[in-house]
Design a protein around this motif. Structure first.
Motif, PDB file in Angstrom:
ATOM      1  N   ASN A  83       0.849  -1.195   0.000  1.00 19.28           N
ATOM      2  CA  ASN A  83       0.000   0.000   0.000  1.00 19.28           C
ATOM      3  C   ASN A  83       0.882   1.241   0.000  1.00 19.28           C
ATOM      4  N   TYR A  84       0.377   2.312  -0.596  1.00 18.48           N
ATOM      5  CA  TYR A  84       1.101   3.581  -0.576  1.00 18.48           C
ATOM      6  C   TYR A  84       0.204   4.663  -0.010  1.00 18.48           C
ATOM      7  N   VAL A  85       0.707   5.348   1.008  1.00 21.74           N
ATOM      8  CA  VAL A  85       0.029   6.501   1.603  1.00 21.74           C
ATOM      9  C   VAL A  85       1.001   7.663   1.475  1.00 21.74           C
ATOM     10  N   GLU A  86       0.581   8.732   0.845  1.00 23.14           N
ATOM     11  CA  GLU A  86       1.480   9.838   0.516  1.00 23.14           C
ATOM     12  C   GLU A  86       2.254  10.367   1.728  1.00 23.14           C
ATOM     13  N   THR A  87       1.633  10.434   2.887  1.00 25.10           N
ATOM     14  CA  THR A  87       2.304  10.989   4.064  1.00 25.10           C
ATOM     15  C   THR A  87       3.184   9.977   4.804  1.00 25.10           C
ATOM     16  N   ARG A  88       2.999   8.673   4.528  1.00 22.27           N
ATOM     17  CA  ARG A  88       3.762   7.648   5.243  1.00 22.27           C
ATOM     18  C   ARG A  88       4.697   6.852   4.350  1.00 22.27           C
ATOM     19  N   GLY A  89       4.426   6.804   3.069  1.00 24.86           N
ATOM     20  CA  GLY A  89       5.227   5.984   2.155  1.00 24.86           C
ATOM     21  C   GLY A  89       4.595   4.622   1.944  1.00 24.86           C
ATOM     22  N   TYR A  90       5.426   3.629   1.642  1.00 23.07           N
ATOM     23  CA  TYR A  90       4.947   2.285   1.331  1.00 23.07           C
ATOM     24  C   TYR A  90       4.862   1.439   2.595  1.00 23.07           C
ATOM     25  N   SER A  91       3.876   0.547   2.634  1.00 19.50           N
ATOM     26  CA  SER A  91       3.757  -0.373   3.755  1.00 19.50           C
ATOM     27  C   SER A  91       3.189  -1.698   3.278  1.00 19.50           C
ATOM     28  N   SER A  92       3.466  -2.731   4.048  1.00 20.58           N
ATOM     29  CA  SER A  92       2.999  -4.061   3.733  1.00 20.58           C
ATOM     30  C   SER A  92       2.952  -4.871   5.018  1.00 20.58           C
ATOM     31  N   SER A  93       2.232  -5.958   5.009  1.00 15.28           N
ATOM     32  CA  SER A  93       2.209  -6.865   6.155  1.00 15.28           C
ATOM     33  C   SER A  93       3.248  -7.960   5.929  1.00 15.28           C
ATOM     34  N   ILE A  94       3.932  -8.316   6.998  1.00 14.35           N
ATOM     35  CA  ILE A  94       4.943  -9.373   6.912  1.00 14.35           C
ATOM     36  C   ILE A  94       4.280 -10.680   7.324  1.00 14.35           C
ATOM     37  N   PRO A  95       4.371 -11.714   6.491  1.00 12.00           N
ATOM     38  CA  PRO A  95       3.736 -12.988   6.835  1.00 12.00           C
ATOM     39  C   PRO A  95       4.282 -13.552   8.154  1.00 12.00           C
TER      40      PRO A  95
END
Length: 61
Positions: free
Chosen positions: A16-28
């Motif tokens: 996911n990309y949120v302009e104020t936070r950058g990229y994020s993902s869940s780690i399995p």
């Protein structure tokens, strides 16, 4: 929440990309268990600039 096969060796997750936070993902969960459930993780770009290594992080303060 996805469940992974016990013998799984590959894990594909969304990003996911949120302009104020950058990229994020869940780690399995199987990956976090292999890393011994760290508070931080470290991404290392290898010399070929095509391979990324993931390790448990270290607190650097």
């Amino acid at each position: 929440m996805p469940t992974w096969k016990k013998d799984a060796k590959e894990f594909e997750v969304g990003v996911n990309y949120v302009e104020t936070r950058g990229y994020s993902s869940s780690i399995p969960k199987p990956i976090m268990n292999l890393l011994d459930n760290p508070k931080r993780i470290k991404f290392i770009i290898k010399d070929d600039n095509k391979t990324i290594e993931v390790k448990s992080g270290e607190q650097s303060l």
